[in-house]
Design a protein around this motif. Structure first.
Motif, short mmCIF file in Angstrom:
data_model
loop_
_atom_site.label_atom_id
_atom_site.label_comp_id
_atom_site.label_asym_id
_atom_site.label_seq_id
_atom_site.Cartn_x
_atom_site.Cartn_y
_atom_site.Cartn_z
N ASN A 64 -3.46 4.30 2.35
CA ASN A 64 -3.98 3.28 0.83
C ASN A 64 -4.12 2.33 2.04
O ASN A 64 -2.73 1.44 2.54
N ASP A 65 -5.59 1.41 2.01
CA ASP A 65 -5.12 0.18 1.79
C ASP A 65 -4.41 -0.84 1.09
O ASP A 65 -4.44 0.00 -0.20
N ALA A 94 0.75 -1.03 0.13
CA ALA A 94 -0.12 -0.18 -0.07
C ALA A 94 0.93 1.18 -0.09
O ALA A 94 2.06 0.84 0.54
#
Length: 470
Positions: free
Chosen positions: A169-170, A165
């Protein structure tokens, strides 16, 4: 003028003598050299019908169309994968190849492709070289020559897909909106394989040798965490919800629900007591556990149970239970061979507290003060009398008990005796209701006697999915 024409014919003949033709130039550098600063080259314009049909283009010397013949196709025609669109094409001996890609070309078009053949046409490499994908002139994804994939990473030979990531962010989000298909479906077909291995806070993934569907591990956190919304104590529509369910299936068939053990964690429900005129009893529990089969009998128990609470948002009233179920309460002690043996706890139809102690008659009497902590947890009045049992440990006229209160009780010898002997005592009293700092009852105990209890919960139904079904 004639001199200029003769000079031109001379150079033209020289060009022909050397198999070179110059148009707009007297020094052609190839078989055909066209030079112009304001005009372009226009190839023959024809309307092709298919990449596999040479017509309407013909060989002027008759015979098969020569490989390398170039035309500008003006038509949109044919059926995929042999369709054509306007653009430059050349004949390779068996079919027309588009110079600009799709359809019928050898290159991939920026506007999309058609006329491709699965298994023949592909995007990638034919040698052992990794394939890189960039955006904003930065590498974003890489397909390694061994078939593994890296996204925002250089790839990992130990993982088929390695995603790193960026920033906050995931690494991966999946979405679905369907009651049959799933957001994520994973399966490990090996007999001791683990399907999903998750680790947090820097720990390596820990999984059992026998394998697991899901294996979670963490340091200074939770290896597995479950949470469910819609758990309002006063909302019957939320009944049956829980944070987690575990089941031991007997026949590996989700459709039969033939389980031999079951656990539900952190849930709520509601049950109807028919003999009380269909009165509902509301249930909040930390854990619900069963073992056994319907054919041979099921042992079930609730742990951390709030039972028969009021129908309000904060679940006031009701009774708090540590453990309640249809089995026995017991403990284990070792025997002389250090083998565990079972001891059973005494149980009663009421909620009772007990205490034990010793005393001594002095001139025929003795006042026993109760432990204040124990006494404050007892309900002692005319309807809830303190029960006192005396065991004499010497000769006397016998004794009786009087002046019983939450402070203590008096033991006195019969017939005004003046004995000085030891004795032991045992008290039993009803547990007082629990109250909050405002005096509101948070759990009822005082008047409970063989109350109606919770029955087994309805177990969650299950279904299975075959990964081979597309």
């Amino acid at each position: 003028m004639k001199k200029q024409i003769l000079i031109g014919l001379f150079f033209f003949s020289v060009s022909l003598a050397h198999s070179q033709v110059g148009i707009g130039t007297t020094t052609p550098t190839g078989a055909l050299d066209i030079s112009s600063t304001i005009h372009g080259f226009i190839p023959p314009r024809v309307a092709l019908t298919s990449t596999t049909v040479a017509a309407p283009v013909l060989n002027p010397q008759t015979g098969a169309l020569v490989s390398g013949t170039i035309v500008w196709n003006t038509a949109t025609a044919g059926t995929s994968p042999n369709n054509v669109a306007p653009g430059l094409y050349y004949w390779d001996g068996t079919k027309w190849i588009a110079l600009a890609g799709s359809p019928g070309g050898l290159d991939w078009s920026l506007a999309g492709n058609s006329g491709t053949t699965a298994g023949t046409n592909f995007l990638g490499t034919t040698d052992a070289v990794n394939l890189h994908f960039n955006t904003n002139n930065l590498e974003r994804m890489r397909i390694l020559s061994n078939g593994t994939i890296g996204i925002n990473s250089t790839g990992n030979t130990g993982s088929q897909v390695d995603i790193v990531a960026a920033g906050t962010n995931d690494a991966l989000i999946t979405r679905n909106n369907d009651n049959i298909t799933n957001s994520v479906w994973a399966r490990n077909s090996h007999t001791t394989g683990t399907t999903l291995l998750a680790a947090a806070n820097g720990i390596n993934g820990v999984y059992p040798n026998k394998g697991a569907g899901v294996a979670g591990s963490a340091v200074n956190g939770h290896g597995i965490f479950g949470n469910t919304g819609n758990g309002a104590p006063n909302n019957a529509a939320h009944n049956g919800n829980s944070a987690g369910v575990f089941s031991l299936d007997s026949d590996n068939n989700a459709a039969t629900s033939n389980g031999s053990a079951y656990a539900s964690i952190a849930g709520k429900d509601e049950q109807i007591i028919a003999v009380l005129g269909a009165t509902s009893r509301r249930i909040l529990y930390g854990g619900y556990f069963t073992a056994g089969t319907s054919a041979a009998g099921i042992s079930y128990s609730y742990v951390g149970l709030k039972y028969n609470h009021n129908n309000d948002a904060t679940a006031t009233g009701g009774t708090n239970y540590k453990i309640v179920g249809n089995g026995v309460v017991s403990t284990l002690i070792p025997d002389e061979n250090n083998i565990p043996r079972v001891m059973f706890c005494p149980e009663a139809p009421e909620v009772l507290f007990e205490d034990y102690g010793t005393g001594k008659l002095t001139d025929g009497q003795s006042y026993i003060e109760l432990d204040k902590i124990v006494a404050n947890s007892l309900k002692i009045d005319a309807n809830h009398p303190l029960k006192v049992f005396i065991q004499l440990e010497g000769e006397c006229n016998g004794v009786y008990v009087s002046e019983k209160s939450k402070n203590g009780f008096l033991v006195k010898e019969l017939n005004n005796g003046k004995s000085n002997i030891d004795f032991s005592w045992h008290i039993v009293g009803n547990r007082a209701n629990s109250k909050d700092t405002s005096g509101n009852i948070t759990s009822y105990y005082e008047d409970l006697r063989l109350p109606y209890g919770p029955t087994p919960l309805k177990q969650s139904t299950t279904k299975s999915k075959n990964p081979e079904i597309k």
